[in-house]
Enzyme design. Sequence first.
Site, mmCIF file in Angstrom:
data_model
loop_
_atom_site.group_PDB
_atom_site.id
_atom_site.type_symbol
_atom_site.label_atom_id
_atom_site.label_comp_id
_atom_site.label_asym_id
_atom_site.label_seq_id
_atom_site.Cartn_x
_atom_site.Cartn_y
_atom_site.Cartn_z
ATOM 1 N N GLN A 1 0.834 -1.204 0.000
ATOM 2 C CA GLN A 1 0.000 0.000 0.000
ATOM 3 C C GLN A 1 0.876 1.264 0.000
ATOM 4 O OE1 GLN A 1 -3.195 0.686 -0.349
ATOM 5 N NE2 GLN A 1 -3.768 -1.457 -0.657
ATOM 6 N N SER A 2 1.788 1.333 -0.937
ATOM 7 C CA SER A 2 2.730 2.450 -1.006
ATOM 8 C C SER A 2 2.096 3.692 -1.629
ATOM 9 C CB SER A 2 3.949 2.032 -1.832
ATOM 10 O OG SER A 2 4.746 3.150 -2.159
#
Length: 340
Positions: free
Chosen positions: A75-76
């Site tokens: 979930q960058s």
Amino acid sequence: MHLARFPRRFIAHLPTPLERMDRLTKELGGPEIWIKRDDCTGLSTGGNKTRKLEFLMAEAELQGADMVMTQGAIQSNHARQTAAFAAKMGIDCHILLEDRTGSNDANYNNNGNVLLDHLHGATTEKRPGGVDMHAEMDKVADRLRADGRNVYVIPGGGSNPTGALGYVNCAFEMLAQVNNSGTAIDHIVHATGSAGTQAGLIVGLKAMNAQIPLLGIGVRAPKETQEANVFKLACATADKLGCSGVVQREDVVANTDYVGKGYGIPTESGLEAIRMFAELESILLDPVYSAKGAAGLIDLIRKGHFKKGERVVFLHTGGSAALFGYDAAFNFADRWTAPA
């Protein structure tokens, strides 16, 4: 300081707002709390990486790149903003995503930032947690170059001296806002991870002799490691700007008491911060990064570290898209009511 000497693609919506948070200030009963809204940089739900990418993507363009590549956690926020910036410029984007949490949750692996990565046209590969992601990027870049691609590699978080220029510029921007409004500030607090945001800010603040303490709330590494990483990058950034020595080791301060069980793993204090900011100020934080920074701010106010009569600015680094990958962390069953 003449930042216009460096190539830059002007895409971010700047300056971002600097706003007072009246309800949160009243709730905590301590210092006057302000927020620098870098969640409003305008690119694919915003975030701090857009400032860095203005300089990084200009460098990629100057080198004739037809593809950019970067890496980050599943979930960058950085990956999402890189994919969006590449789409805006018509450059292909390839992302290596590291599974740092081991979560099998479908939303975590496919929703939130991951959904947006793919909507922006990026291709992705997954890697197990703990691998050397720099080495992995080098291997993939070599493979792509062998296929004829001109690949520009961006480090995780966009955190190198080129990317940190974006937060040198943010320091200048914030100081101009407070100077023009007569709103003197006593402290700046933000979440710190890959080091570029804190390194750029401290270089800008010290170069301007702002005399405002900067506190990074760590989201991943131990204190000693985090401060060493930030100081190293700050020195390299200052060298790039021609102001070597402007930052001293004691200028770099990180508090890593709010990391919890690890990067990307929500904490109770972080979830509380998300609820408080949402319910009191209609501002969205994310469990990975900005919420842990806000949790540190809230706890330190409660402990009297920041005092009544002072003015504290929380730099919001964005990341709200990640909320949709972390729905399982919230229990809102009690918010449903039976029909009358």
